[in-house]
Design an enzyme around this catalytic site. Structure first.
Site, PDB file in Angstrom:
ATOM      1  N   ARG A   1       3.034   0.047  -5.251  1.00 12.70           N
ATOM      2  CA  ARG A   1       2.900  -0.573  -3.930  1.00 12.70           C
ATOM      3  C   ARG A   1       1.563  -1.294  -3.759  1.00 12.70           C
ATOM      4  O   ARG A   1       1.305  -1.903  -2.724  1.00 12.70           O
ATOM      5  CB  ARG A   1       3.031   0.499  -2.839  1.00 12.70           C
ATOM      6  CG  ARG A   1       4.324   1.270  -2.911  1.00 12.70           C
ATOM      7  CD  ARG A   1       4.390   2.294  -1.812  1.00 12.70           C
ATOM      8  NE  ARG A   1       4.560   1.655  -0.538  1.00 12.70           N
ATOM      9  CZ  ARG A   1       5.715   1.309   0.002  1.00 12.70           C
ATOM     10  NH1 ARG A   1       6.829   1.578  -0.650  1.00 12.70           N
ATOM     11  NH2 ARG A   1       5.782   0.722   1.153  1.00 12.70           N
TER      12      ARG A   1
ATOM     13  N   GLU B   1       3.617 -15.603 -12.821  1.00 14.54           N
ATOM     14  CA  GLU B   1       3.128 -14.334 -12.257  1.00 14.54           C
ATOM     15  C   GLU B   1       2.457 -13.432 -13.288  1.00 14.54           C
ATOM     16  O   GLU B   1       1.578 -12.659 -12.929  1.00 14.54           O
ATOM     17  CB  GLU B   1       4.226 -13.579 -11.501  1.00 14.54           C
ATOM     18  CG  GLU B   1       5.265 -12.912 -12.344  1.00 14.54           C
ATOM     19  CD  GLU B   1       6.290 -12.144 -11.513  1.00 14.54           C
ATOM     20  OE1 GLU B   1       5.895 -11.398 -10.614  1.00 14.54           O
ATOM     21  OE2 GLU B   1       7.498 -12.286 -11.799  1.00 14.54           O
TER      22      GLU B   1
ATOM     23  N   CYS C   1       0.853  -1.184   0.000  1.00 19.59           N
ATOM     24  CA  CYS C   1       0.000   0.000   0.000  1.00 19.59           C
ATOM     25  C   CYS C   1       0.893   1.240   0.000  1.00 19.59           C
ATOM     26  O   CYS C   1       1.998   1.227   0.519  1.00 19.59           O
ATOM     27  CB  CYS C   1      -0.927   0.107   1.205  1.00 19.59           C
ATOM     28  SG  CYS C   1      -1.965  -1.317   1.466  1.00 19.59           S
TER      29      CYS C   1
ATOM     30  N   LYS D   1       4.563  -4.243  -6.477  1.00 24.13           N
ATOM     31  CA  LYS D   1       5.988  -4.153  -6.790  1.00 24.13           C
ATOM     32  C   LYS D   1       6.849  -4.149  -5.531  1.00 24.13           C
ATOM     33  O   LYS D   1       7.967  -4.621  -5.540  1.00 24.13           O
ATOM     34  CB  LYS D   1       6.224  -2.873  -7.608  1.00 24.13           C
ATOM     35  CG  LYS D   1       7.635  -2.681  -8.109  1.00 24.13           C
ATOM     36  CD  LYS D   1       7.934  -3.601  -9.260  1.00 24.13           C
ATOM     37  CE  LYS D   1       9.364  -3.490  -9.756  1.00 24.13           C
ATOM     38  NZ  LYS D   1       9.790  -4.727 -10.421  1.00 24.13           N
TER      39      LYS D   1
ATOM     40  N   HIS E   1      13.313 -37.967  -9.679  1.00 23.72           N
ATOM     41  CA  HIS E   1      12.996 -38.244  -8.277  1.00 23.72           C
ATOM     42  C   HIS E   1      11.559 -37.873  -7.931  1.00 23.72           C
ATOM     43  O   HIS E   1      11.244 -37.642  -6.771  1.00 23.72           O
ATOM     44  CB  HIS E   1      13.989 -37.523  -7.362  1.00 23.72           C
ATOM     45  CG  HIS E   1      15.398 -37.976  -7.580  1.00 23.72           C
ATOM     46  ND1 HIS E   1      15.848 -39.215  -7.189  1.00 23.72           N
ATOM     47  CD2 HIS E   1      16.439 -37.377  -8.209  1.00 23.72           C
ATOM     48  CE1 HIS E   1      17.118 -39.357  -7.553  1.00 23.72           C
ATOM     49  NE2 HIS E   1      17.492 -38.252  -8.179  1.00 23.72           N
TER      50      HIS E   1
ATOM     51  N   LYS F   1       8.431 -16.189 -13.554  1.00 20.65           N
ATOM     52  CA  LYS F   1       8.006 -15.110 -14.457  1.00 20.65           C
ATOM     53  C   LYS F   1       6.747 -15.512 -15.214  1.00 20.65           C
ATOM     54  O   LYS F   1       5.818 -14.729 -15.346  1.00 20.65           O
ATOM     55  CB  LYS F   1       9.162 -14.852 -15.444  1.00 20.65           C
ATOM     56  CG  LYS F   1       9.379 -13.464 -15.852  1.00 20.65           C
ATOM     57  CD  LYS F   1      10.328 -12.654 -15.022  1.00 20.65           C
ATOM     58  CE  LYS F   1       9.935 -12.487 -13.602  1.00 20.65           C
ATOM     59  NZ  LYS F   1      10.950 -11.824 -12.808  1.00 20.65           N
TER      60      LYS F   1
ATOM     61  N   ASN G   1      -0.519   1.545   5.865  1.00 20.66           N
ATOM     62  CA  ASN G   1       0.247   0.558   5.098  1.00 20.66           C
ATOM     63  C   ASN G   1       0.827  -0.420   6.112  1.00 20.66           C
ATOM     64  O   ASN G   1       1.532   0.010   7.023  1.00 20.66           O
ATOM     65  CB  ASN G   1       1.349   1.299   4.330  1.00 20.66           C
ATOM     66  CG  ASN G   1       2.439   0.396   3.779  1.00 20.66           C
ATOM     67  OD1 ASN G   1       3.557   0.845   3.573  1.00 20.66           O
ATOM     68  ND2 ASN G   1       2.153  -0.853   3.537  1.00 20.66           N
ATOM     69  N   GLY G   2       0.497  -1.712   5.977  1.00 21.35           N
ATOM     70  CA  GLY G   2       1.049  -2.698   6.911  1.00 21.35           C
ATOM     71  C   GLY G   2      -0.021  -3.633   7.420  1.00 21.35           C
ATOM     72  O   GLY G   2      -1.092  -3.761   6.823  1.00 21.35           O
TER      73      GLY G   2
ATOM     74  N   TRP H   1      -3.056  -2.597  -1.415  1.00 22.60           N
ATOM     75  CA  TRP H   1      -2.819  -4.007  -1.733  1.00 22.60           C
ATOM     76  C   TRP H   1      -3.439  -4.758  -0.568  1.00 22.60           C
ATOM     77  O   TRP H   1      -2.948  -4.695   0.560  1.00 22.60           O
ATOM     78  CB  TRP H   1      -1.324  -4.299  -1.832  1.00 22.60           C
ATOM     79  CG  TRP H   1      -1.033  -5.714  -2.234  1.00 22.60           C
ATOM     80  CD1 TRP H   1      -0.983  -6.211  -3.500  1.00 22.60           C
ATOM     81  CD2 TRP H   1      -0.729  -6.810  -1.351  1.00 22.60           C
ATOM     82  NE1 TRP H   1      -0.683  -7.553  -3.473  1.00 22.60           N
ATOM     83  CE2 TRP H   1      -0.519  -7.948  -2.169  1.00 22.60           C
ATOM     84  CE3 TRP H   1      -0.615  -6.960   0.020  1.00 22.60           C
ATOM     85  CZ2 TRP H   1      -0.208  -9.199  -1.649  1.00 22.60           C
ATOM     86  CZ3 TRP H   1      -0.305  -8.204   0.550  1.00 22.60           C
ATOM     87  CH2 TRP H   1      -0.102  -9.312  -0.288  1.00 22.60           C
TER      88      TRP H   1
ATOM     89  N   GLU I   1      13.450 -19.101 -12.210  1.00 22.94           N
ATOM     90  CA  GLU I   1      13.059 -17.737 -12.588  1.00 22.94           C
ATOM     91  C   GLU I   1      12.088 -17.763 -13.771  1.00 22.94           C
ATOM     92  O   GLU I   1      11.120 -16.997 -13.813  1.00 22.94           O
ATOM     93  CB  GLU I   1      14.328 -16.920 -12.910  1.00 22.94           C
ATOM     94  CG  GLU I   1      14.113 -15.557 -13.545  1.00 22.94           C
ATOM     95  CD  GLU I   1      13.367 -14.549 -12.674  1.00 22.94           C
ATOM     96  OE1 GLU I   1      12.986 -14.878 -11.542  1.00 22.94           O
ATOM     97  OE2 GLU I   1      13.132 -13.431 -13.162  1.00 22.94           O
TER      98      GLU I   1
HETATM   99  C1  F6R Z   1       9.162 -11.293  -9.506  1.00 28.70           C
HETATM  100  C2  F6R Z   1       9.470 -10.199  -8.605  1.00 28.70           C
HETATM  101  C3  F6R Z   1       9.493 -10.483  -7.157  1.00 28.70           C
HETATM  102  C4  F6R Z   1      10.564  -9.635  -6.453  1.00 28.70           C
HETATM  103  C5  F6R Z   1      10.469  -9.843  -4.934  1.00 28.70           C
HETATM  104  C6  F6R Z   1      11.556  -9.106  -4.183  1.00 28.70           C
HETATM  105  O1  F6R Z   1       9.205 -10.885 -10.838  1.00 28.70           O
HETATM  106  O2  F6R Z   1       9.670  -9.091  -9.025  1.00 28.70           O
HETATM  107  O3  F6R Z   1       9.663 -11.840  -6.897  1.00 28.70           O
HETATM  108  O4  F6R Z   1      11.825 -10.017  -6.928  1.00 28.70           O
HETATM  109  O5  F6R Z   1       9.219  -9.402  -4.478  1.00 28.70           O
HETATM  110  O6  F6R Z   1      11.460  -7.736  -4.374  1.00 28.70           O
HETATM  111  P1  F6R Z   1      12.685  -6.776  -4.084  1.00 28.70           P
HETATM  112  O7  F6R Z   1      13.746  -7.113  -5.063  1.00 28.70           O
HETATM  113  O8  F6R Z   1      12.135  -5.394  -4.255  1.00 28.70           O
HETATM  114  O9  F6R Z   1      13.125  -7.060  -2.678  1.00 28.70           O
END
Ligand code: F6R
Length: 607
Positions: free
Chosen positions: A27, A486, A2, A602, A502, A483, A98-99, A74, A479
């Site tokens: 956020r 998500e 948030c 983000k 396994h 990707k 926020n929290g 969020w 990764e």
């Molecule tokens: C995936 C992604 C997340 C961030 C994770 C950590 O594409 O972006 O998995 O890598 O939330 O975020 P930071 O790097 O801001 O600590």
């Protein structure tokens, strides 16, 4: 998560608050709201969904007033709808938060027993009612807010406004970030300096346990003992520009394409290309003297760290422990005296990573961090930082920050190897030369976009995908799966190729695409054997390899993506690109919200 904003201004603040919230949409973006005080009236507009919906509401029914608070959400407690959107009101009190308030159920029960009626499912509403009950009992606003703050457990950044005082917002920080902005006869509160950048670059970052009384004439800062505290005022370098997409359809696409340039900038910061040496940048510990390094991070940043572990152990013979930060923070890992800790975070605000950092601080080991946001909390609490020069990353799915984190980790590996005497001057020169080619290889990888789009069309028809890789391609497989899921919402899993037999091999049938990341390296043939096992069970293989690998794969694939031959050390940086492009194109074909996928944010400031 948030984002929160508060303005005690001179002109109508609602449009300014929305403008600041746009910079905080990273956020959270599931609902938003603004409240103002105007000639004794406390009023609000809220809307489910993205900020455009709130802007539309405000267009239909504007809010006047030169003092206000705003929020972009969020959801943690309560579904994302208008009723649960902030600001929350209780009589004369308005709150944005926020929290997470961990003891909200206990507080709510207590307030309900006193006859308080709740109108939302949020934890935040208890804060508004707690403050309001203080006012009802005769406390002045400041005393009521302080008394309420002392009762809250959990993580919070707050802004509180009172009907009856059009010159005061009370803010508080315990966990998520909160900054005070100093203007001329105007004052601001915001989750970060970027949100406030159009108004002021004179910023005071609050520390955990701080609470503030913000008025047009200035700010008073207090600790949780109620005593005044001093916090420095700094010049923020945050830019007020809202970064745009240029000619790209999405920020993610733009950020993928920026990689040759930002990798180059980042590498140039840590390497001396002309001399073929790693630069003598500041380190908060001596790589030659430490015996272990503990790395901790979340999500994509964690996967960058996992690749770093392979490099640091192989080239510098430095044992590395790596953990997902949400596990590390509670697992009470003993940290020997001669160890150091490294945290990796694009935002520098991730709650679990920050908590892990504070655990290591308590253990007394030197703290370093790879961060993209230099003014972030993690950066400020570290003994030394290694900035990535990726520039603002707006797409929720991390792309350029990841390859820049890898670039820094590659440089740190060389620095460690040099300090520990595990590489010769010639080897250092050769590895620096290899890294200097990374931007060129990345540009070549970007040219594969249309071929990858073809593969994406195949993926867009399936519900499950497996990614396989060995060695540094194993974190890349993880990764790739992260990707894809998500942003396209297709279920994907990454495995170490040798681990398939396994258990996960039971999943293989004619429906299952298996994406194998396998450049022609030392263990290419081992991966080919694993691919044969998949092919023998009817699995459809999509191979991401190089020219030599394509020649030597000796089996039929559904599709093969062929990259240029690149040196092994540089390969993880380059192979990240096709993996990102595959997820991107699949999501575009499926029509999802690529830059702001559902349920995500983000910056993850809750645990
Ligand atoms: C995936 C992604 C997340 C961030 C994770 C950590 O594409 O972006 O998995 O890598 O939330 O975020 P930071 O790097 O801001 O600590």
């Amino acid at each position: 998560m948030c984002g929160i904003v508060g303005i005690v201004g001179q002109t109508p603040v609602a449009p300014l608050i929305v403008d600041a919230l746009k910079r905080l949409e990273y956020r959270g973006y599931d609902s938003a709201g603004v409240a103002t005080l105007d000639l004794g009236k406390l009023d609000r507009r809220r809307a489910e969904g993205k900020l455009v919906n709130l802007e539309k509401r405000l267009g239909e029914e504007p809010l006047g007033g030169t003092i206000g608070i705003g929020h972009t959400r969020w959801a943690t407690h309560g579904v994302p709808n208008e009723t649960n959107a902030h600001p929350h009101f209780a009589q004369d009190v308005a709150v944005v938060h926020n929290g997470i308030i961990e003891n909200f159920a206990e507080l709510r029960d207590e307030l309900k027993a006193d006859g308080v009626a709740f109108s939302s499912q949020t934890d935040t509403e208890v804060i508004a009612h707690l403050v309001a009950s203080g006012l009802k009992n005769g406390d002045a606003p400041q005393a009521a807010a302080f008394a309420a703050l002392k009762r809250l457990r959990g993580a919070f950044a707050l802004a509180i406004m009172f009907r009856g005082d059009e010159d005061m917002i009370i803010g508080a920080r315990n966990g998520p970030p909160l900054a005070v902005g100093h203007g001329e006869g105007e004052m601001y509160l915001g989750s970060d300096a970027i949100a406030l950048a159009p108004f002021t670059n004179a910023i005071t970052y609050l520390e955990d346990g701080d609470w503030v009384v913000v008025r047009r004439g200035g700010v008073e800062i207090f600790g949780m003992d109620g005593q005044p505290v001093e916090r420095a005022r700094q010049q923020s370098v945050g830019t007020s520009l809202l970064v745009d997409k240029g000619n790209h359809r999405h920020f993610m696409e733009k950020e993928i394409h920026e990689q040759p340039e930002v990798i180059s900038h980042t590498l140039a910061h840590y390497l001396n290309f002309a001399e073929g040496t790693v630069a003598d940048f500041d380190l908060p510990f001596d790589f030659g003297k430490i015996e272990r390094l503990a790395i901790s991070a979340c999500g994509t940043a964690y996967l960058a760290g996992l690749i770093g572990k392979y490099w640091l152990e192989r080239y510098a013979r430095l044992p590395v422990d790596i953990d997902i930060a949400s596990e590390f923070r509670y697992r009470e890992m003993p940290l020997p005296k001669n160890s150091a800790a490294l945290f990796i975070s694009q935002s520098g605000e991730t709650a679990d990573t920050l908590a892990s950092l504070r655990y290591c601080r308590g253990e007394g080991v030197p703290i370093s961090a790879i961060v993209n946001v230099r003014e972030s909390t993690i950066a400020r609490e570290s003994d030394g930082i290694f900035p990535t020069l990726a520039g603002p990353e707006i797409g929720v799915a991390s792309t350029k920050a990841f390859t820049c984190q890898l670039s820094v980790l590659a440089a740190l590996t060389l620095r460690a190897a040099k300090a520990r005497g595990t590489i010769s001057a010639e080897e250092e020169q050769s590895l620096v030369r290899q890294l200097s080619e990374a931007p060129r290889f990345a540009s070549q990888a970007l040219k594969l976009s249309s071929g990858i789009e073809k593969v994406a069309r195949e993926l867009s028809h399936v519900r499950h995908v497996l990614y396989l890789g060995r060695d540094t391609n194993y974190p890349l497989a993880l990764e790739g799966a992260l990707k894809l899921k998500e942003i396209s919402y297709i279920h994907a899993e990454g495995y170490a190729a040798g681990e398939l037999k396994h258990g996960p091999i039971a999943l293989i049938d004619e429906q299952m695409p298996v994406i194998v990341i396998a450049p022609h390296d030392r263990i290419f043939e081992k991966t080919v054997s694993n691919m044969q096992e998949v092919a023998a069970r009817g699995g459809r293989i999509i191979l991401i390899t190089d020219e030599k690998g394509a020649k030597n794969a000796t089996l039929d694939t559904l599709e093969t993506v062929v990259l240029p031959d690149v040196p092994e050390f540089v390969a993880p940086i380059i192979y990240a690109l096709p993996v990102q492009m595959l997820a991107y194109h699949t999501a575009v074909i499926m029509g999802t919200d690529v830059d702001q996928p559902r349920n995500l944010a983000k910056s993850v400031t809750v645990e």
